[in-house]
Scaffold this active site. Structure first.
Site, PDB file in Angstrom:
ATOM      1  N   SER A 765      13.021-149.926 -36.117  1.00 52.35           N
ATOM      2  CA  SER A 765      11.919-150.793 -35.693  1.00 52.35           C
ATOM      3  C   SER A 765      11.053-151.147 -36.903  1.00 52.35           C
ATOM      4  O   SER A 765      11.549-151.733 -37.862  1.00 52.35           O
ATOM      5  CB  SER A 765      11.117-150.121 -34.576  1.00 52.35           C
ATOM      6  OG  SER A 765      10.260-151.037 -33.948  1.00 52.35           O
ATOM      7  N   ASP A 842      17.798-156.984 -27.317  1.00 45.82           N
ATOM      8  CA  ASP A 842      16.496-156.386 -27.629  1.00 45.82           C
ATOM      9  C   ASP A 842      15.389-157.348 -27.208  1.00 45.82           C
ATOM     10  O   ASP A 842      15.251-158.430 -27.767  1.00 45.82           O
ATOM     11  CB  ASP A 842      16.422-156.112 -29.133  1.00 45.82           C
ATOM     12  CG  ASP A 842      15.259-155.211 -29.517  1.00 45.82           C
ATOM     13  OD1 ASP A 842      14.231-155.254 -28.820  1.00 45.82           O
ATOM     14  OD2 ASP A 842      15.368-154.498 -30.531  1.00 45.82           O
ATOM     15  N   HIS A 875      15.788-152.338 -27.308  1.00 44.31           N
ATOM     16  CA  HIS A 875      15.256-151.772 -28.548  1.00 44.31           C
ATOM     17  C   HIS A 875      15.607-150.294 -28.717  1.00 44.31           C
ATOM     18  O   HIS A 875      15.657-149.790 -29.836  1.00 44.31           O
ATOM     19  CB  HIS A 875      13.732-151.961 -28.575  1.00 44.31           C
ATOM     20  CG  HIS A 875      13.134-151.829 -29.936  1.00 44.31           C
ATOM     21  ND1 HIS A 875      13.575-152.557 -31.021  1.00 44.31           N
ATOM     22  CD2 HIS A 875      12.112-151.052 -30.408  1.00 44.31           C
ATOM     23  CE1 HIS A 875      12.863-152.241 -32.085  1.00 44.31           C
ATOM     24  NE2 HIS A 875      11.980-151.324 -31.745  1.00 44.31           N
TER      25      HIS A 875
END
Length: 938
Positions: A765, A842, A875
């Site tokens: 991330s 995502d 994610h």
């Protein structure tokens, strides 16, 4: 940006194992040479592959099936250097050389026997550790001969600390110390426990009605309605405990939100009825009891409704909710970045009003998320369209684009009308974020900021008079050039003249002495507070935790003992007499949840030693209570019998700022060896990765079982190092953070036990973004490798509320956005190799980020990277076994990198075909060359 044993093996001491392995290898290879001496093949100069290592030792390694050649216990897997090993420039290995080898081997055996005798006589050998894992102790002495932790253990949760959540509730008459238990073993399904009646102090027990200590609200974990069985997935009792709101058929939406069928359970009759009588199967987004237990407010299909208890009447409060209008629930970006929850509905304490957010997404562009392997909607495709992916359009405001327009509305139960209160001097619709809504008696405190979060104002609304005013405005940019931190912890303090509180007030977090501190505002429109904490050098964390109104005490967590620690404290409402609630003499990281009246607490010790949990009475409670509910015996036993990494905490001075690091060393660490180093970081603004929490994770596995050093380093911009060092990153994300990671890597590269040619960095991330920015800034000078998972590569692609808080808008900061994007592909080409992985579905960091970077790499003719895409994963990357695969990929890719495999990817040429027996001979000679080099190095 955001993701739940056995005895020792009795191996010999470390020194014995390493000595045996050295001499045995010499003799084994002399025998190999005798067998193959007639062939006498040429020895070619080449880089030795690590999968050619002997793995005769450590046969019980559970990872051996996945990776060839673990190496011995002392060296750890894959620690040998990558340089080519040659003998005499490729000459034959003659008898003279064999005689030399025999002599050397004999000397080594003699030395080993003598050393072993002295070693045993001195009784200095160590067995597997028999003490609780203590990071402080492991600094001085390595854990020896324990079992290796495995990645399967890490994945399966073997190393997770067991913990319990307690849902505290107030009794019908405000009683403190009540807990609700749902689905506990050996008990009825829903039970209200009164901890006071179970007090170990018998004198205190006499003061409590023991018969009322446990009350069953629902006996069985299922119920029938019209012949159909239903199993609850959640429960919320009414304040009077006469009814329970149940959820069934729950289906997840985003990170926090869901839909479900809701039911009202009657405790007395043990029967259930649907929340919406006319539609038992209706899917509801959110439902909440009124404090007076006579009504439930809920959202269905983005409209707000009221169900009155005692009748089957359902009143529709709003009527224009739909795809673009949300009432009482957040849209995607508010759920993710502001509320961190699934509800934007708030009852007044007297049950006469409901406050809620109206969210208008009409102007917000949609982003299509594609699902190729699954259909999350549950809908069947149209005939003939079965092969097309399902597409979910999410209203996703990117930086610089239209934000949702959000305002606070109110519903008057008695009058049945919805109203708003206009306040002069407020932010324009397109420039307003509402971050807090808090009832304060008959008034409502609303905190709002401009869209870039550097101007905050507090509004006080009188719902009876339907008027309001701004009580204070704070320009954070003028204070330190930073931003306003969103918090949901503001606490209302009602007036009580008998307790010395003449007027209402509230406690909030404010910027003070270069940190976040607690302030008490009374009355609510008073802009000048009483400071409850002040620093400097420390901050409060998600504070306040609770308020004891009977004793005018405020409880909070803070970093007073050190930025990597968390302790619990109390302070009086006048800001005096601050005391620690936890033991500050020892390093610790604590969390806490308090009962409704703050007379009891669930105290959770999270590290650095083995975590535990206790339910305790607070200092102001005259009834002493302390019960250990979790001590993690199995985890402690595993920590005694497995080799965990050695933890080395410290600070590194970068540009005059002391920055925290955690260095994880292999259990048999030796400063005489040269170790590869993996840096792991997140680096997001205000985040913290280095802490005193107990953790055995992927980083621990890499250090303990792969034998690498793993460093986590929190650079400038991260949390709890003072605001001035936190806000330096504003308008230029990725720049200073990269400088600090590079500075740290240079420091480790200078250490005698580090191989400076084998340093890597990875993150997920924001950590993936920072990995790429660090590789870009470093251009191969310090870091050789990197692994980036689900990275942002251009902040124009990320959501507006998060991004603009740190970067302003692209219109205001065009140059900053350009520089912060991952753009210098020639610099990335200067690294040896990097890995990029992303989930194709995502919804948070869109796959477009990685695709855009790949396009830039193609345009720049850059090829020194690998890519793995996970279909239908969001994610967190979990879909269809993806989470196992991603960590396997990280591990194997890293091992190959540190083994030098990625040095062979440019200008690839076919290998000349040879007879299989020739390959065997070459492999045996390669093994011998490698071992001979190891002997010389020792």
């Amino acid at each position: 940006m955001p993701v739940d044993k056995k005895s020792g093996n009795g191996r010999p001491s470390l020194d014995s194992v390493s000595s045996i392995s050295t001499t045995s290898i010499v003799f084994d290879h002399l025998n190999d040479l005798e067998i193959h001496k007639k062939h006498r093949p040429h020895l070619m100069t080449e880089s030795i592959r690590r999968d050619d290592h002997l793995s005769d030792f450590d046969d019980d390694d559970p990872l051996k099936q996945e990776m060839d050649g673990e190496g011995d216990l002392e060296t750890g897997p894959f620690l040998a250097g990558r340089d080519a090993y040659t003998f005499g420039g490729g000459k034959y290995m003659d008898r003279k050389f064999r005689r030399i080898m025999i002599v050397v081997a004999g000397l080594l055996v003699a030395a080993w026997v003598g050393g072993l005798f002295v070693y045993i006589a001195s009784k200095s050998y160590k067995h597997a550790t028999t003490v609780e894992h203590d990071p402080e102790k492991t600094k001085a002495a390595a854990l020896t001969s324990g079992k290796k932790i495995t990645m399967d253990q890490v994945r399966s949760g073997t190393w997770y600390a067991a913990s319990h959540d307690i849902t505290w509730i107030a009794g019908p008459k405000g009683e403190d110390g009540l807990m609700i238990e749902v689905g506990a073993d050996g008990k009825d399904y829903i039970v209200i426990e009164d901890g006071r009646a179970e007090n170990p102090d018998s004198s205190a027990e006499a003061e409590v009605d023991v018969t009322a200590s446990r009350r069953t609200l629902m006996k069985n974990g299922s119920f029938r309605y019209q012949g159909r069985m239903h199993i609850p997935s959640g429960a919320e009792p009414s304040r009077d405990q006469q009814k329970v709101l149940l959820r069934t058929e729950q289906k997840s939406n985003w990170r926090h939100s869901h839909t479900a069928c809701y039911w009202i359970w009657d405790v007395a009759t043990e029967t259930a009825e649907p929340l919406i009588p006319a539609s038992p199967d209706a899917r509801v987004q959110n439902a909440q009891w009124s404090p007076t237990s006579d009504a439930i407010v809920f959202t269905r299909e983005n409209n707000l409704y009221l169900r009155t208890i005692g009748s089957k009447k359902v009143t529709q409060i709003t009527k224009d909710g739909g795809a673009d209008l949300f009432y009482g629930v957040p849209d995607w970006v508010y759920e993710e970045e502001v509320i961190a929850g699934a509800s934007t509905t708030w009852w007044s304490e007297d049950g006469k009003y409901v406050a809620f957010l109206r969210t208008n997404e009409t102007g917000v562009p949609a982003f299509p998320v594609q699902y190729f392997m699954s259909r999350p909607s549950g809908a069947s495709p149209k005939a003939g369209e079965e092969t097309y992916p399902e597409v979910r359009d999410i209203k996703y405001p990117r930086s610089g684009s239209h934000n949702p327009v959000v305002d606070v509305q109110f519903y008057d139960i008695a009058r049945g009308d919805v109203f708003t209160v206009d306040i002069n001097g407020g932010f324009a619709d397109e420039d307003r974020l509402i971050t807090t809504v808090l009832w304060a008696g008959s008034q409502v405190i609303v905190k709002e900021t401009n869209r870039v979060s550097d101007i905050m104002r507090v509004v006080l609304i009188d719902v009876k008079k339907r008027t309001g005013k701004t009580t204070r405005t704070v320009d954070v940019g003028k204070i330190d050039g930073g931003w306003f931190e969103i918090s949901q912890n503001t606490k209302y303090i009602p007036a009580d003249p008998k307790k010395g509180r003449d007027q209402d007030g509230y406690i909030d977090t404010v910027i003070h002495n270069d940190g976040d501190h607690l302030a008490y505002f009374s009355p609510p429109d008073n802009p000048d507070p009483i400071m409850l904490t002040s620093g400097p050098g420390w901050e409060v964390v998600d504070a306040p935790s609770a308020v004891d109104l009977e004793n005018n005490l405020v409880y909070f967590i803070a970093t007073k003992e050190g930025s990597t620690q968390r302790h619990v404290y109390s302070v009086q409402l006048d800001g005096k007499n601050m005391k620690s609630f936890t033991d500050t003499e020892a390093k610790g990281y604590y969390d806490v949840s308090f009962s409704s009246g703050a007379g009891y607490a669930l105290l959770s010790y999270k590290g650095p030693k083995i975590p535990w949990q206790k339910v305790v009475s607070t200092p102001a409670n005259n009834q002493r209570y302390e019960v250990l509910i979790e001590e993690n015996k199995e985890l402690a036993e595993s920590a005694r019998k497995y080799d965990l990494p050695l933890l080395n905490y410290g600070t590194l001075n970068v540009e005059g700022v002391e920055l925290n690091y955690l260095e994880r060393r292999p259990p048999q660490f030796s400063e005489k060896k040269k170790y590869p180093v993996l840096f792991h970081q997140y680096s997001g603004p205000g985040s913290q990765s280095v802490s005193q929490k107990f953790s055995v994770d992927f980083q621990s596995y890499v250090a303990a079982s792969l034998g690498y050093i793993v460093v986590t380093f929190d650079g400038r911009g991260t949390g709890f190092i003072g605001r001035k060092n936190r806000v330096l990153v504003r308008s230029r994300l990725g720049e200073i953070e990269a400088q600090d990671q590079i500075a740290a890597a240079k420091h480790w590269a200078s250490l005698g036990y580090v191989d400076p040619s084998r340093i890597a960095i990875w993150g997920w991330s924001y950590g993936g973004f920072q990995t790429l920015k660090t590789l870009e800034a470093d251009a191969g000078r310090t870091f050789s490798y990197g692994m980036a998972v689900a990275p942002v590569t251009d902040w124009r692609f990320y959501d507006s509320i998060y991004t603009e808080r740190y970067m302003l808008t692209p219109q205001q900061n065009e140059d900053g956005y350009t520089k912060s994007a991952v753009h210098n592909v020639s610099a990335l080409a200067s690294n040896k190799r990097f890995l990029l992985m992303h989930g194709a579905s995502d919804d948070n960091v869109h796959f477009q980020n990685s695709l855009t970077l790949l396009d830039k790499l193609d345009m720049g003719a850059v090829e020194n990277y690998d890519v793995h895409v996970f279909p239908d994963s969001d994610h967190s990357i979990f879909f269809h076994n993806a989470n196992k695969i991603i960590y396997d990929k990280l591990e194997n890719w890293l091992v190959n990198a540190f083994n030098g495999e990625w040095l062979k990817v440019n200008n690839a040429k076919p290998v000349e075909l040879v007879h299989p027996t020739q390959l065997v001979r070459e492999r045996e000679k390669a093994k011998l060359r490698k071992r001979w080099q190891e002997i010389q190095n020792k």
